[in-house]
Design a protein around this motif. Structure first.
Motif, PDB file in Angstrom:
ATOM      1  N   ILE A  24       6.245 -48.106  18.334  1.00 23.72           N
ATOM      2  CA  ILE A  24       7.051 -49.225  18.828  1.00 23.72           C
ATOM      3  C   ILE A  24       8.403 -49.255  18.119  1.00 23.72           C
ATOM      4  CG2 ILE A  24       7.211 -51.751  18.888  1.00 23.72           C
ATOM      5  CD1 ILE A  24       4.150 -51.776  19.349  1.00 23.72           C
ATOM      6  N   ILE A  25       8.386 -49.003  16.813  1.00 23.74           N
ATOM      7  CA  ILE A  25       9.633 -49.008  16.033  1.00 23.74           C
ATOM      8  C   ILE A  25      10.584 -47.928  16.538  1.00 23.74           C
ATOM      9  CG2 ILE A  25      10.598 -48.549  13.744  1.00 23.74           C
ATOM     10  CD1 ILE A  25       7.977 -49.937  12.647  1.00 23.74           C
ATOM     11  N   VAL A  26      10.072 -46.731  16.769  1.00 24.80           N
ATOM     12  CA  VAL A  26      10.918 -45.650  17.302  1.00 24.80           C
ATOM     13  C   VAL A  26      11.516 -46.075  18.636  1.00 24.80           C
ATOM     14  CG1 VAL A  26      10.886 -43.302  18.250  1.00 24.80           C
ATOM     15  CG2 VAL A  26       9.744 -43.787  16.065  1.00 24.80           C
ATOM     16  N   ASN A  27      10.687 -46.643  19.502  1.00 24.44           N
ATOM     17  CA  ASN A  27      11.156 -47.138  20.794  1.00 24.44           C
ATOM     18  C   ASN A  27      12.274 -48.157  20.598  1.00 24.44           C
ATOM     19  OD1 ASN A  27      10.851 -47.986  23.787  1.00 24.44           O
ATOM     20  ND2 ASN A  27      10.293 -49.855  22.702  1.00 24.44           N
ATOM     21  N   LEU A  28      12.056 -49.153  19.736  1.00 22.75           N
ATOM     22  CA  LEU A  28      13.030 -50.235  19.555  1.00 22.75           C
ATOM     23  C   LEU A  28      14.332 -49.773  18.913  1.00 22.75           C
ATOM     24  CD1 LEU A  28      10.617 -53.076  18.414  1.00 22.75           C
ATOM     25  CD2 LEU A  28      11.798 -52.896  20.626  1.00 22.75           C
ATOM     26  N   LEU A  29      14.251 -48.790  18.029  1.00 22.93           N
ATOM     27  CA  LEU A  29      15.470 -48.297  17.378  1.00 22.93           C
ATOM     28  C   LEU A  29      16.393 -47.572  18.352  1.00 22.93           C
ATOM     29  CD1 LEU A  29      14.109 -47.064  13.940  1.00 22.93           C
ATOM     30  CD2 LEU A  29      15.534 -49.088  14.405  1.00 22.93           C
ATOM     31  N   THR A  30      15.880 -47.225  19.518  1.00 23.71           N
ATOM     32  CA  THR A  30      16.713 -46.543  20.511  1.00 23.71           C
ATOM     33  C   THR A  30      17.257 -47.501  21.576  1.00 23.71           C
ATOM     34  OG1 THR A  30      14.820 -45.934  21.912  1.00 23.71           O
ATOM     35  CG2 THR A  30      15.432 -44.392  20.157  1.00 23.71           C
ATOM     36  N   ILE A  31      17.019 -48.797  21.391  1.00 21.22           N
ATOM     37  CA  ILE A  31      17.551 -49.813  22.301  1.00 21.22           C
ATOM     38  C   ILE A  31      18.559 -50.645  21.521  1.00 21.22           C
ATOM     39  CG2 ILE A  31      17.023 -51.752  23.828  1.00 21.22           C
ATOM     40  CD1 ILE A  31      14.109 -50.830  23.843  1.00 21.22           C
ATOM     41  N   PRO A  32      19.811 -50.691  21.954  1.00 21.59           N
ATOM     42  CA  PRO A  32      20.790 -51.538  21.247  1.00 21.59           C
ATOM     43  C   PRO A  32      20.316 -52.998  21.198  1.00 21.59           C
ATOM     44  CG  PRO A  32      21.878 -50.127  22.851  1.00 21.59           C
ATOM     45  CD  PRO A  32      20.398 -49.973  23.077  1.00 21.59           C
ATOM     46  N   ASP A  33      20.609 -53.660  20.103  1.00 26.27           N
ATOM     47  CA  ASP A  33      20.315 -55.085  19.905  1.00 26.27           C
ATOM     48  C   ASP A  33      18.839 -55.404  19.647  1.00 26.27           C
ATOM     49  OD1 ASP A  33      23.035 -55.711  20.241  1.00 26.27           O
ATOM     50  OD2 ASP A  33      22.784 -55.843  22.419  1.00 26.27           O
ATOM     51  N   ARG A  35      11.178 -56.254  11.898  1.00 28.55           N
ATOM     52  CA  ARG A  35       9.971 -57.104  11.842  1.00 28.55           C
ATOM     53  C   ARG A  35       8.719 -56.263  11.994  1.00 28.55           C
ATOM     54  NH1 ARG A  35       8.646 -59.798  17.073  1.00 28.55           N
ATOM     55  NH2 ARG A  35       8.055 -57.639  17.366  1.00 28.55           N
ATOM     56  N   ASP A  36       8.750 -55.318  12.946  1.00 27.69           N
ATOM     57  CA  ASP A  36       7.584 -54.473  13.171  1.00 27.69           C
ATOM     58  C   ASP A  36       7.328 -53.528  12.002  1.00 27.69           C
ATOM     59  OD1 ASP A  36       7.103 -55.774  15.509  1.00 27.69           O
ATOM     60  OD2 ASP A  36       7.712 -54.137  16.833  1.00 27.69           O
ATOM     61  N   ALA A  37       8.377 -53.169  11.258  1.00 30.16           N
ATOM     62  CA  ALA A  37       8.182 -52.363  10.042  1.00 30.16           C
ATOM     63  C   ALA A  37       7.393 -53.174   9.011  1.00 30.16           C
ATOM     64  CB  ALA A  37       9.520 -51.908   9.473  1.00 30.16           C
ATOM     65  N   GLY A  38       7.666 -54.463   8.914  1.00 28.54           N
ATOM     66  CA  GLY A  38       6.888 -55.331   8.031  1.00 28.54           C
ATOM     67  C   GLY A  38       5.441 -55.437   8.485  1.00 28.54           C
ATOM     68  N   LEU A  39       5.241 -55.539   9.790  1.00 34.69           N
ATOM     69  CA  LEU A  39       3.875 -55.568  10.321  1.00 34.69           C
ATOM     70  C   LEU A  39       3.149 -54.256  10.043  1.00 34.69           C
ATOM     71  CD1 LEU A  39       4.499 -57.373  13.732  1.00 34.69           C
ATOM     72  CD2 LEU A  39       3.262 -58.270  11.745  1.00 34.69           C
ATOM     73  N   LEU A  40       3.868 -53.143  10.163  1.00 31.77           N
ATOM     74  CA  LEU A  40       3.276 -51.839   9.870  1.00 31.77           C
ATOM     75  C   LEU A  40       2.783 -51.807   8.416  1.00 31.77           C
ATOM     76  CD1 LEU A  40       4.636 -48.389  10.901  1.00 31.77           C
ATOM     77  CD2 LEU A  40       3.920 -48.782   8.580  1.00 31.77           C
ATOM     78  N   ALA A  41       3.588 -52.302   7.495  1.00 34.60           N
ATOM     79  CA  ALA A  41       3.172 -52.357   6.085  1.00 34.60           C
ATOM     80  C   ALA A  41       1.920 -53.218   5.924  1.00 34.60           C
ATOM     81  CB  ALA A  41       4.310 -52.886   5.218  1.00 34.60           C
ATOM     82  N   GLY A  42       1.859 -54.333   6.634  1.00 36.44           N
ATOM     83  CA  GLY A  42       0.675 -55.185   6.583  1.00 36.44           C
ATOM     84  C   GLY A  42      -0.558 -54.491   7.137  1.00 36.44           C
ATOM     85  N   ALA A  43      -0.396 -53.716   8.198  1.00 43.38           N
ATOM     86  CA  ALA A  43      -1.530 -52.993   8.784  1.00 43.38           C
ATOM     87  C   ALA A  43      -2.053 -51.917   7.825  1.00 43.38           C
ATOM     88  CB  ALA A  43      -1.124 -52.374  10.119  1.00 43.38           C
TER      89      ALA A  43
END
Length: 146
Positions: free
Chosen positions: A101-110, A117-125
Motif C-alpha cells: 500500500i505504501i509503494v502504491n501511495l508514494l506514486t500518487i501525488p498528495d 501513516r501506513d508506515a507507522g501501522l506497518l511498524a505496529g504490525a
C-alpha cells in the motif's frame, strides 16, 4: 477414547504485564481494522477507495479500479482473520500488505501523508508479530492457548 483440551485464561501476572497488554491491543486492532476497512471496500461509506489506487497499478490489474478494490477488500478481510487466529504470521502478512500500500501511495501525488501513516501501522504490525512470539511461549508455559 476421548481427549480433553484444557484452556484457561492467562494468569493475573501475565494480564498485568504492560507488554502483554500492548500485544492484546495490537492483536485486536489488527484483527478488527482490516476487516472493517475490507468490508468498506464494498460499501464505500468511509472513503472513495478507487481514488487511492495509483494509475499505473490500475493499468496493470484487470477490470476497473472499483473491481480492484473489491479484491483488496477480500485480502484485507482475510488478513484480519489471520491476525485473529495466528497473530505471529498475521502480523507479518499485514506488514507486507501495508508495504505494498505504501509503494502504491508514494506514486500518487498528495498521498504522502497517508503513506507515512501506513508506515507507522506497518511498524505496529511487525511489533504485533514479535510480541506474539513472546506471549505464545508464555501462554504455553502456563498451559493456556492463545
Amino acid at each position: 477414547m476421548t481427549t480433553h483440551l484444557s484452556v484457561r485464561a492467562p494468569d493475573r501476572d501475565v494480564l498485568s504485564d504492560p507488554g502483554y497488554q500492548a500485544y492484546l491491543v495490537l492483536r485486536v486492532v489488527f484483527s478488527v481494522a482490516p476487516v472493517v476497512f475490507g468490508l468498506d471496500k464494498f460499501t464505500g461509506l468511509l472513503a472513495d477507495w478507487p481514488s487511492y489506487l495509483a494509475p499505473w497499478i490500475n493499468d496493470l490489474v484487470p477490470g476497473t479500479a472499483q473491481q480492484a478494490m473489491y479484491a483488496v477488500g477480500v485480502v484485507e478481510i482475510v488478513a484480519g482473520i489471520v491476525v485473529a487466529v495466528a497473530p505471529r504470521f498475521g502480523g507479518l502478512l499485514v506488514a507486507a500488505w501495508l508495504a505494498g500500500i505504501i509503494v502504491n501511495l508514494l506514486t500518487i501525488p498528495d498521498f504522502y501523508d497517508v503513506a507515512l501513516r501506513d508506515a507507522g501501522l506497518l511498524a505496529g504490525a511487525v511489533a504485533l508479530s514479535r510480541l506474539a512470539v513472546r506471549y505464545r511461549s508464555v501462554q504455553r508455559e502456563r498451559g493456556s492457548v492463545a
